[in-house]
Design an enzyme around this catalytic site. Structure first.
Site, PDB file in Angstrom:
ATOM      1  N   GLN A  78      48.142  27.446  78.736  1.00  0.00           N
ATOM      2  CA  GLN A  78      46.705  27.615  78.923  1.00  0.00           C
ATOM      3  C   GLN A  78      46.097  26.366  79.551  1.00  0.00           C
ATOM      4  OE1 GLN A  78      44.514  29.023  75.541  1.00  0.00           O
ATOM      5  NE2 GLN A  78      42.640  29.186  76.713  1.00  0.00           N
ATOM      6  N   PHE A  79      45.973  26.394  80.870  1.00  0.00           N
ATOM      7  CA  PHE A  79      45.440  25.242  81.595  1.00  0.00           C
ATOM      8  C   PHE A  79      43.994  24.947  81.240  1.00  0.00           C
ATOM      9  CE2 PHE A  79      44.029  28.641  84.344  1.00  0.00           C
ATOM     10  CZ  PHE A  79      42.830  28.187  84.883  1.00  0.00           C
ATOM     11  N   THR A  80      43.263  25.938  80.730  1.00  0.00           N
ATOM     12  CA  THR A  80      41.847  25.726  80.431  1.00  0.00           C
ATOM     13  C   THR A  80      41.632  24.754  79.266  1.00  0.00           C
ATOM     14  OG1 THR A  80      41.726  27.683  79.011  1.00  0.00           O
ATOM     15  CG2 THR A  80      41.172  27.980  81.352  1.00  0.00           C
TER      16      THR A  80
END
Length: 150
Positions: A78-80
């Protein structure tokens, strides 16, 4: 590297209307990778995950690890998690690693975690549109960032 760990009674990830992975008692982990992350971060963080005492013992005290309860792990990239919201209202993801850096580290994280856990873990698919379901037990949610080790 940044993770959000959630103690779960069950969790699953669905991609294109197909359940890719599902766990029962264990941990659902969201993993964010940034450009400066490396193998040392993986080693430190996976040790922390498998030894973190967040499961109840016989007296109802959080004193057992995922190893002690023989639980499962569902890991989702999850890059966010590296969103910056300092300016404006649209998050910036400039700190998040690009796929050429993030994918090999994500794969190494999986391999290292499986080795320490002694079994396979469930995973999402890097870069896919995923639907994650979770029943958070407790609720227990812990955030760990390798940039804050000390």
């Amino acid at each position: 590297m940044r993770i959000v760990i959630q103690r779960a009674t069950e969790a699953s990830v669905t991609i294109d209307n197909q359940v890719k992975a599902k766990i029962n008692t264990g941990l659902m982990i969201l993993l964010g990778i940034e450009d400066q992350d490396n193998t040392e971060d993986i080693e430190w963080l996976t040790n922390k995950v498998v030894n973190l005492r967040i499961f109840d013992d016989e007296d109802g005290v959080m004193n057992k690890s995922i190893l002690d309860v023989k639980g499962d792990i569902l890991l989702i990239s999850q890059f966010t998690l590296h969103a910056s919201t300092k300016k404006g209202n649209r998050p910036s993801y400039i700190k998040a690693a690009k796929p050429d850096i993030a994918i090999p580290l994500y794969k190494e994280f999986i391999t290292t975690l499986e080795s320490k856990l002694g079994k396979q873990i469930g995973t999402g698919e890097f870069g896919a549109d995923m639907k994650v379901k979770l029943i958070n037990d407790g609720p227990v949610t812990i955030c760990i960032d390798t940039k804050n080790k000390e």
